[in-house]
Design a protein around this motif. Structure first.
Motif, short mmCIF file in Angstrom:
data_model
loop_
_atom_site.label_atom_id
_atom_site.label_comp_id
_atom_site.label_asym_id
_atom_site.label_seq_id
_atom_site.Cartn_x
_atom_site.Cartn_y
_atom_site.Cartn_z
N ALA A 1 13.50 4.52 1.31
CA ALA A 1 13.08 4.60 -0.10
C ALA A 1 11.63 5.07 -0.23
O ALA A 1 11.27 5.76 -1.18
CB ALA A 1 13.26 3.25 -0.78
N LEU A 2 10.79 4.69 0.75
CA LEU A 2 9.38 5.09 0.72
C LEU A 2 9.14 6.44 1.39
O LEU A 2 8.02 6.96 1.37
CB LEU A 2 8.53 4.02 1.44
N ALA B 1 3.09 5.82 -3.02
CA ALA B 1 4.28 6.55 -3.49
C ALA B 1 4.41 6.48 -5.01
O ALA B 1 5.33 7.06 -5.58
CB ALA B 1 5.53 5.97 -2.84
N GLN B 2 3.48 5.77 -5.64
CA GLN B 2 3.46 5.59 -7.09
C GLN B 2 4.77 5.01 -7.61
O GLN B 2 5.37 5.49 -8.57
CB GLN B 2 3.12 6.90 -7.80
N GLU C 1 0.83 -1.21 0.00
CA GLU C 1 0.00 0.00 0.00
C GLU C 1 0.86 1.26 0.00
O GLU C 1 0.58 2.22 -0.73
CB GLU C 1 -0.94 -0.01 1.21
N GLN C 2 1.92 1.27 0.81
CA GLN C 2 2.83 2.42 0.84
C GLN C 2 3.51 2.62 -0.52
O GLN C 2 3.67 3.74 -0.98
CB GLN C 2 3.87 2.26 1.94
N ARG D 1 9.73 -2.92 -8.93
CA ARG D 1 11.12 -2.81 -9.39
C ARG D 1 11.75 -1.49 -8.94
O ARG D 1 12.91 -1.46 -8.51
CB ARG D 1 11.16 -2.94 -10.92
N GLN D 2 11.01 -0.38 -9.04
CA GLN D 2 11.55 0.92 -8.63
C GLN D 2 11.87 0.95 -7.14
O GLN D 2 12.92 1.46 -6.74
CB GLN D 2 10.55 2.03 -8.97
N LEU D 3 10.96 0.42 -6.33
CA LEU D 3 11.21 0.40 -4.89
C LEU D 3 12.39 -0.50 -4.55
O LEU D 3 13.24 -0.15 -3.74
CB LEU D 3 9.96 -0.04 -4.11
#
Length: 125
Positions: A59-60, A20-21, A15-16, A25-27
């Protein structure tokens, strides 16, 4: 110490990440973990260490303490307790076992001091 609750952690992380859209892979790239590993965490199949949770929180752009509570590493507590525990858990220079021992010692001191305060207070009528 609370048991790890990885199922709830995974849903919370997902959900987080969506808020954060960020793609999985990006996270994963931003947190410095592998894409499959992050996927397993989100699905509740892996128990991440406090260090990995800290990387994910960074990162979030959320507090690591929030993830520690979601993972069951920390119980919801007063802010000063959470900050102390988070500092211990985030220290890369000590082992996981040493971190747990320090937290246990910290908890015992807090309990001892709480008992001392209770004994000093006069009974209320």
């Amino acid at each position: 110490m609370a048991s790890l609750n990885v199922g709830n952690l995974g849903g919370y992380l997902r959900e987080q990440r969506r808020q954060a859209q960020l793609s999985l892979r990006q996270l994963a790239e931003a947190a410095g973990v592998s894409n499959p590993y992050l996927s397993q965490i989100e699905r509740g199949l892996r128990k991440p260490s406090a260090d990995i949770l800290q990387q994910l929180a960074k990162a979030l752009r959320i507090s690591a303490e929030t993830l520690y509570v979601q993972a069951g590493i920390l119980d919801e507590r007063a802010p000063d307790e959470v900050e102390t525990r988070a500092a211990i858990l985030a220290d890369p220079s000590i082992s996981e076992q040493q971190k747990q021992v320090l937290i246990q010692i910290y908890e015992s001191f807090r309990k001892e001091n709480a008992l001392d305060i209770d004994e000093e207070m006069p009974p209320s009528d």
